[in-house]
Design a protein around this motif. Sequence first.
Motif, short mmCIF file in Angstrom:
data_model
loop_
_atom_site.label_atom_id
_atom_site.label_comp_id
_atom_site.label_asym_id
_atom_site.label_seq_id
_atom_site.Cartn_x
_atom_site.Cartn_y
_atom_site.Cartn_z
N TYR B 225 0.85 -1.20 0.00
CA TYR B 225 0.00 0.00 0.00
C TYR B 225 0.88 1.24 0.00
O TYR B 225 2.06 1.19 0.37
CB TYR B 225 -0.92 0.01 1.23
N CYS B 226 0.26 2.34 -0.44
CA CYS B 226 0.94 3.64 -0.38
C CYS B 226 -0.13 4.72 -0.16
O CYS B 226 -1.14 4.73 -0.87
CB CYS B 226 1.72 3.91 -1.66
N VAL B 227 0.07 5.58 0.84
CA VAL B 227 -0.90 6.64 1.16
C VAL B 227 -0.28 8.00 0.78
O VAL B 227 0.82 8.31 1.24
CB VAL B 227 -1.25 6.64 2.67
N ILE B 228 -0.97 8.74 -0.08
CA ILE B 228 -0.44 10.04 -0.54
C ILE B 228 -1.45 11.13 -0.22
O ILE B 228 -2.63 11.01 -0.54
CB ILE B 228 -0.17 10.00 -2.06
N TYR B 229 -0.97 12.20 0.45
CA TYR B 229 -1.83 13.32 0.87
C TYR B 229 -1.65 14.48 -0.11
O TYR B 229 -0.52 14.86 -0.43
CB TYR B 229 -1.44 13.76 2.28
N LEU B 230 -2.78 15.01 -0.61
CA LEU B 230 -2.74 16.14 -1.54
C LEU B 230 -3.06 17.42 -0.78
O LEU B 230 -4.13 17.51 -0.15
CB LEU B 230 -3.75 15.95 -2.67
N LYS B 231 -2.17 18.42 -0.82
CA LYS B 231 -2.43 19.70 -0.18
C LYS B 231 -3.39 20.51 -1.06
O LYS B 231 -3.46 20.25 -2.27
CB LYS B 231 -1.12 20.48 -0.02
N PRO B 232 -4.07 21.51 -0.48
CA PRO B 232 -5.04 22.27 -1.27
C PRO B 232 -4.44 22.89 -2.54
O PRO B 232 -5.12 23.04 -3.53
CB PRO B 232 -5.48 23.37 -0.29
N GLY B 233 -3.14 23.21 -2.52
CA GLY B 233 -2.54 23.86 -3.69
C GLY B 233 -2.04 22.91 -4.74
O GLY B 233 -1.60 23.31 -5.82
N ASP B 234 -2.11 21.59 -4.44
CA ASP B 234 -1.56 20.60 -5.39
C ASP B 234 -2.47 20.44 -6.60
O ASP B 234 -3.66 20.72 -6.55
CB ASP B 234 -1.42 19.23 -4.69
N TYR B 235 -1.88 19.91 -7.66
CA TYR B 235 -2.62 19.48 -8.86
C TYR B 235 -3.49 18.31 -8.43
O TYR B 235 -3.00 17.37 -7.81
CB TYR B 235 -1.57 19.08 -9.91
N HIS B 236 -4.80 18.36 -8.73
CA HIS B 236 -5.73 17.42 -8.12
C HIS B 236 -6.37 16.42 -9.08
O HIS B 236 -7.48 15.92 -8.82
CB HIS B 236 -6.83 18.17 -7.38
N ARG B 237 -5.66 16.13 -10.19
CA ARG B 237 -6.21 15.06 -11.05
C ARG B 237 -5.46 13.75 -10.75
O ARG B 237 -4.31 13.76 -10.34
CB ARG B 237 -6.09 15.46 -12.52
N VAL B 238 -6.18 12.61 -10.92
CA VAL B 238 -5.66 11.30 -10.55
C VAL B 238 -5.40 10.50 -11.83
O VAL B 238 -6.25 10.49 -12.73
CB VAL B 238 -6.66 10.54 -9.66
N HIS B 239 -4.25 9.82 -11.88
CA HIS B 239 -3.87 9.08 -13.10
C HIS B 239 -3.64 7.61 -12.77
O HIS B 239 -3.38 7.25 -11.61
CB HIS B 239 -2.59 9.71 -13.67
#
Lengths: 42, 350
Positions: B225-239
């Motif tokens: 598993y891998c858990v990644i946190y996106l900050k509000p300023g990050d690019y928010h599309r998922v690939h």
Amino acid sequence: STVVLVFQAPLSRSPENGESSSDFKFLVQRGDRVRAGEALGR
Amino acid sequence: GSSKGNGDWFLLPGATVATLLMLGVLHGRRMYEDMKVGEAHEKGIEFEFQPDAKSAFLRLLPLRSISRCWGVLTSVEIPVSLRSRVYGAWARAFHSNLEEAALPLEEYATLQDFFVRTLKEGSRPIDPDPQCLVSPVDGTVLRFGEIKGAGAMIEQVKGFSYSVFSLLGATSFLPTIAKGDMQDESSEPENVSGEKSRKSWWSISFASPKVWNPYSSRPMKGLFYCVIYLKPGDYHRVHAPADWNILARRHFSGRLYPVNERATRTIRNLYVENERVVLEGLWQEGFMALAAVGATNIGSIELSIEPELRTNQAKKKFLHSERPEERLYEPDGVGRTLKKGDEVAAFNMG
């Protein structure tokens, strides 16, 4: 927001003790900044 | 009347100043806390799981209504003349990189349009190595590792773990694959349709210590598993992290707690409680699932492979079913086929 990725990947065995020393290797550390498309593991 | 009226002239400015002062103090305290956490991380100190009054208070708040109001606010059209200033302020506050935005800032009519912006061609090169798995998003790696033990637990923070079965849902393929490998050593993968095909001839064993069968012809498999946190300023599309056949989608309406660093330390089962969309299928090495978990400010998850899905809907009071709404993708057993790096989803505000 958060993404949790869960996946199968190869394990190999070190015969002497049967403990799993996994084939799959993560290429990141905790706290690393990553970008979409960058290698997470191999 | 007039003397009374004159006496009230200061109320409105007074209340405004008091509110701004209070917000300033709260923001200052938050920044101080974040600085303390940052210093601790640099020293390698890890805070343990520690529920507190604030996390208990969050349970009482109408988070979904707050999230939906935020969505209404961020979908208000911004006058063209103000757009570059507004988005520039957002970029400074949340460390966004405006250079990468695919369009000129004036083209984004609302903050939501800007938030879910695409990037200029070539901004995110996909690692071409066929043996590697790539990050599905921009963000910060919170945790990663191998999932061991019968309970298949993932550590949320030191001192608290949650079950991968609770995260993905009771109808996940995961148990089938595990059971399939335990019971039926000879099952060959037919085309991925039907119950038998759900069994993978790769075996993952949650039993520990792992028993190594030197005569087994099949490569052993582990679950990671891998858990990644996106900050509000990050690019928010998922690939797509790899070439991936997505066979099923599960939408859990759940709650909308914040998912920042403090929330992971104080809210039990945060990723299992929150609204999320789980995509599940197969990649070259077997099972692969991705859970896109929403939060108060970013409560919407849009799927490129299923544009009609709606999330962060007003809760129907009587329908408080915890069961996820599930869809199996056609064609049966093949589902939606994505190449590594293909866009699969996007988070949005509200």
